[in-house]
Design a protein around this motif. Structure first.
Motif, PDB file in Angstrom:
ATOM      1  N   ARG A 218      -6.369 -27.905  -6.387  1.00  0.00           N
ATOM      2  CA  ARG A 218      -6.570 -27.586  -4.963  1.00  0.00           C
ATOM      3  C   ARG A 218      -7.961 -28.040  -4.554  1.00  0.00           C
ATOM      4  O   ARG A 218      -8.945 -27.673  -5.196  1.00  0.00           O
ATOM      5  CB  ARG A 218      -6.426 -26.082  -4.718  1.00  0.00           C
ATOM      6  N   GLU A 220     -10.579 -27.293  -2.863  1.00  0.00           N
ATOM      7  CA  GLU A 220     -11.300 -26.256  -2.139  1.00  0.00           C
ATOM      8  C   GLU A 220     -12.635 -26.035  -2.836  1.00  0.00           C
ATOM      9  O   GLU A 220     -12.804 -26.422  -3.987  1.00  0.00           O
ATOM     10  CB  GLU A 220     -10.481 -24.953  -2.049  1.00  0.00           C
ATOM     11  N   GLN A 232      -2.441 -21.647 -14.294  1.00  0.00           N
ATOM     12  CA  GLN A 232      -1.558 -20.511 -13.974  1.00  0.00           C
ATOM     13  C   GLN A 232      -0.564 -20.276 -15.101  1.00  0.00           C
ATOM     14  O   GLN A 232      -0.151 -21.220 -15.789  1.00  0.00           O
ATOM     15  CB  GLN A 232      -0.716 -20.827 -12.735  1.00  0.00           C
ATOM     16  N   GLU A 236       9.423 -18.237 -12.948  1.00  0.00           N
ATOM     17  CA  GLU A 236      10.474 -18.153 -11.926  1.00  0.00           C
ATOM     18  C   GLU A 236      11.744 -17.645 -12.597  1.00  0.00           C
ATOM     19  O   GLU A 236      12.029 -17.993 -13.751  1.00  0.00           O
ATOM     20  CB  GLU A 236      10.695 -19.525 -11.277  1.00  0.00           C
ATOM     21  N   HIS A 322       3.373 -18.502   1.023  1.00  0.00           N
ATOM     22  CA  HIS A 322       3.763 -19.893   1.255  1.00  0.00           C
ATOM     23  C   HIS A 322       5.102 -19.880   1.965  1.00  0.00           C
ATOM     24  O   HIS A 322       5.756 -18.834   2.032  1.00  0.00           O
ATOM     25  CB  HIS A 322       3.763 -20.727  -0.035  1.00  0.00           C
ATOM     26  N   ALA A 406       2.972 -16.288 -10.057  1.00  0.00           N
ATOM     27  CA  ALA A 406       2.024 -17.051 -10.879  1.00  0.00           C
ATOM     28  C   ALA A 406       0.788 -16.194 -11.105  1.00  0.00           C
ATOM     29  O   ALA A 406       0.256 -15.610 -10.157  1.00  0.00           O
ATOM     30  CB  ALA A 406       1.646 -18.357 -10.193  1.00  0.00           C
TER      31      ALA A 406
HETATM   32  P1  AMO Z   1      -1.120 -18.402  -5.424  1.00  0.00           P
HETATM   33  O1  AMO Z   1      -1.606 -19.488  -4.548  1.00  0.00           O
HETATM   34  O2  AMO Z   1      -1.294 -16.987  -4.960  1.00  0.00           O
HETATM   35  O3  AMO Z   1       0.427 -18.543  -5.705  1.00  0.00           O
HETATM   36  O4  AMO Z   1      -1.803 -18.572  -6.848  1.00  0.00           O
HETATM   37  C1  AMO Z   1      -1.523 -17.666  -7.907  1.00  0.00           C
HETATM   38  C2  AMO Z   1      -2.811 -17.203  -8.556  1.00  0.00           C
HETATM   39  O5  AMO Z   1      -3.589 -18.312  -9.000  1.00  0.00           O
HETATM   40  C3  AMO Z   1      -4.970 -17.977  -8.961  1.00  0.00           C
HETATM   41  N1  AMO Z   1      -5.710 -18.993  -8.184  1.00  0.00           N
HETATM   42  C4  AMO Z   1      -6.850 -19.579  -8.586  1.00  0.00           C
HETATM   43  N2  AMO Z   1      -7.593 -19.425  -9.693  1.00  0.00           N
HETATM   44  C5  AMO Z   1      -8.688 -20.182  -9.835  1.00  0.00           C
HETATM   45  N3  AMO Z   1      -9.080 -21.119  -8.940  1.00  0.00           N
HETATM   46  C6  AMO Z   1      -8.371 -21.326  -7.800  1.00  0.00           C
HETATM   47  N4  AMO Z   1      -8.754 -22.263  -6.936  1.00  0.00           N
HETATM   48  C7  AMO Z   1      -7.189 -20.532  -7.582  1.00  0.00           C
HETATM   49  N5  AMO Z   1      -6.253 -20.462  -6.605  1.00  0.00           N
HETATM   50  C8  AMO Z   1      -5.369 -19.532  -6.981  1.00  0.00           C
HETATM   51  C9  AMO Z   1      -5.091 -16.611  -8.320  1.00  0.00           C
HETATM   52  C10 AMO Z   1      -3.762 -16.466  -7.628  1.00  0.00           C
HETATM   53  O6  AMO Z   1      -3.378 -15.117  -7.499  1.00  0.00           O
HETATM   54  N6  AMO Z   1       3.150 -20.926  -6.262  1.00  0.00           N
HETATM   55  C11 AMO Z   1       2.576 -19.606  -5.967  1.00  0.00           C
HETATM   56  C12 AMO Z   1       3.097 -18.553  -6.897  1.00  0.00           C
HETATM   57  C13 AMO Z   1       4.502 -18.095  -6.617  1.00  0.00           C
HETATM   58  O7  AMO Z   1       4.837 -17.847  -5.426  1.00  0.00           O
HETATM   59  O8  AMO Z   1       5.255 -17.930  -7.590  1.00  0.00           O
HETATM   60  C14 AMO Z   1       1.070 -19.698  -6.081  1.00  0.00           C
HETATM   61  O9  AMO Z   1       0.490 -20.654  -6.573  1.00  0.00           O
HETATM   62  O10 AMO Z   1      -5.217 -15.638  -9.352  1.00  0.00           O
END
Ligand code: AMO
Length: 461
Positions: A218, A220, A232, A236, A322, A406
């Motif tokens: 990502r 960001e 992650q 599922e 999402h 996740a």
């Molecule tokens: P989501 O975007 O909430 O869900 O991401 C799940 C978990 O991933 C961690 N996370 C991160 N950790 C470190 N750096 C980052 N940039 C970062 N972004 C997210 C967080 C977060 O709770 N596909 C969906 C999951 C689903 O619906 O099954 C998803 O990615 O701990």
């Protein structure tokens, strides 16, 4: 002779062995020279005394030189015993030594925990920084935790399935990292923000129980709990309801806490509605621990999030989690009335010690409802077809009800390692401004590479 690791030396007292590793520390007492020899398993004391003929070679040794030593393991004299280390009762009496590599003095000290060092230097010399005990322990714990997760889920009938990293953009609220295509100039792949659409397509494919320890990308800004690429535990499941997903994750984490010796603040994990969380803690990430003591985990579920949030700047509704998240059926009728802000979803988030460590939802499987959600978010029907047509089509061929979650493993592991930042549990993290100082990334491309990709740089930095 086969090499003996430092940690194995207590089982070989009285035997002749060969040990090899780095000179961790050296103490010169004139006739006797001691070194602590470090390898991946631990440290062992080596003494160069009467049985070692090339005394000047031992005198020359410096920190971080790599050596191989043969000698006999003997019990230390009683007053030299160090009860605080696993090899503190013994030493290797060196008979011969090979110097495998000399080393420049390290530009950062490696002995202490390293927290107070300049982070840029730590990152530039990460291969040295990683030699310190604390980071070696973090790498080991991460490895053992990953093994636990894999074995736990495998025993429950889950299959780990790899999904592509070179793919098409999946909207998860961040910017995509894009990859230019050489064969299809002007077209781009995207690195997945998560395997969200792939795992849903695996449910259509009849996989039923999927997991993957997977990298997500990502674009960001990085922070102490955020990296541009992170890992992650992605899960599922088919034919499930919210309760099934929550209970799987909860038993998994209770099992993990028991196996690795952590205490849980509350069990079952409390469930707090999004609205209550905001009212009680002013945030949807909160810490339920009464005392912030070591090895205590305060897990809690946050449920009943709104399906949409209003994006003021973009002047449109956006999905809170999402766009694949299912609205709570009790609130679905509100969609028809245009009362989008009032619709609760079947999302769930997991928080631990003040961090969001997981998120997921039960998914939409009705193509008409899915299209409606995209429409509310402001996509035209052409855009929906172009971006999500594959998923909507897949749903017309027999889709099981499904949902998942996740867990953010870097965050979870930094909590378990009692570390202040996820950078401490990632072998090669990026700096706050997204650079890899060790490799020197990002970097320029050669002219030929750019032209092969059909790319012209408009503005040189
Ligand atoms: P989501 O975007 O909430 O869900 O991401 C799940 C978990 O991933 C961690 N996370 C991160 N950790 C470190 N750096 C980052 N940039 C970062 N972004 C997210 C967080 C977060 O709770 N596909 C969906 C999951 C689903 O619906 O099954 C998803 O990615 O701990």
């Amino acid at each position: 002779m086969e090499r003996t690791r430092a940690a194995e030396t207590p089982h070989k007292v009285g035997k002749r062995v060969k040990v090899a590793g780095w000179v961790h520390a050296r103490r010169d007492h004139g006739k006797l020279i001691f070194i602590d020899l470090r390898d991946a398993s631990g440290k062992v004391q080596v003494v160069f005394g009467d049985s070692f003929k090339e005394h000047e070679n031992a005198e020359a040794l410096r920190a971080e030189w790599v050596v191989e030593i043969e000698g006999e393991i003997s019990a230390r004299p009683e007053k030299m015993v160090n009860p605080d280390t696993p090899t503190g009762t013994l030493e290797v009496k060196a008979e011969s030594m090979k110097i495998l590599a000399r080393a420049e003095p390290p530009p950062i000290p490696l002995g202490a925990d390293g927290y107070d060092l300049d982070e840029e230097l730590r990152m530039k010399f990460r291969y040295l920084d990683l030699r310190r005990d604390r980071l070696q322990k973090n790498l080991s714990l991460r490895h053992r935790l990953n093994l636990f997760l894999r074995s736990y889920l495998s025993k429950k009938g889950f299959r780990e399935i790899e999904t592509p990293y070179i793919s098409k953009s999946t909207p998860e609220g961040a910017r995509d990292y894009v990859v230019p295509s050489r064969l299809h100039q002007g077209l781009f792949y995207a690195l997945p923000q998560s395997p969200q659409q792939y795992k849903q397509l695996l449910m259509v494919a009849g996989v039923e129980n999927y997991f993957q320890i997977v990298r997500c990308f990502r674009d960001e800004d990085t922070r102490k709990d955020r990296q541009m690429e992170f890992t992650q535990l992605d899960v599922e499941m088919s034919f499930v309801e919210r309760e099934d997903v929550l209970s799987l994750v909860e038993t998994l984490l209770v099992g993990l806490a028991t196996e690795f010796g952590y205490e849980l603040e509350e069990q079952p994990f409390p469930r707090i509605s999004y609205a209550d969380a905001l009212a009680r803690f002013g945030d949807d990430k909160f810490d339920i621990r009464k005392e912030k003591d070591f090895r205590k985990l305060g897990f809690a579920w946050v449920i009943d999030q709104p399906l949409f949030e209003w994006k003021e700047r973009e002047n449109r509704w956006d999905a809170m989690h999402h766009p694949f998240t299912r609205p709570n059926p009790e609130d679905e009728h509100l969609l028809g009335k245009g009362e989008y802000g009032k619709v609760r979803s079947w999302q769930y988030d997991l928080v631990c010690n003040g961090y969001e460590v997981g998120g997921g939802s039960i998914r939409i499987t009705d193509p008409a409802l899915q299209s409606k959600i995209f429409e509310i978010m402001g996509h035209t029907s052409e855009e929906v077809e172009e971006k999500f047509g594959h998923l909507l089509t897949a749903f017309t061929y027999g889709v099981p009800p499904h949902g998942g979650i996740a867990l953010g493993l870097d965050r979870l592991y930094s909590i378990l390692s009692d570390e202040p930042s996820i950078r401490e549990v990632i072998a090669f993290p990026k700096t706050g401004d997204g650079r890899d100082l060790m490799m020197g990334a990002p970097s320029r491309l050669m002219k030929e590479q750019l032209s092969e990709l059909g790319i012209e740089i408009k503005r040189k930095m």
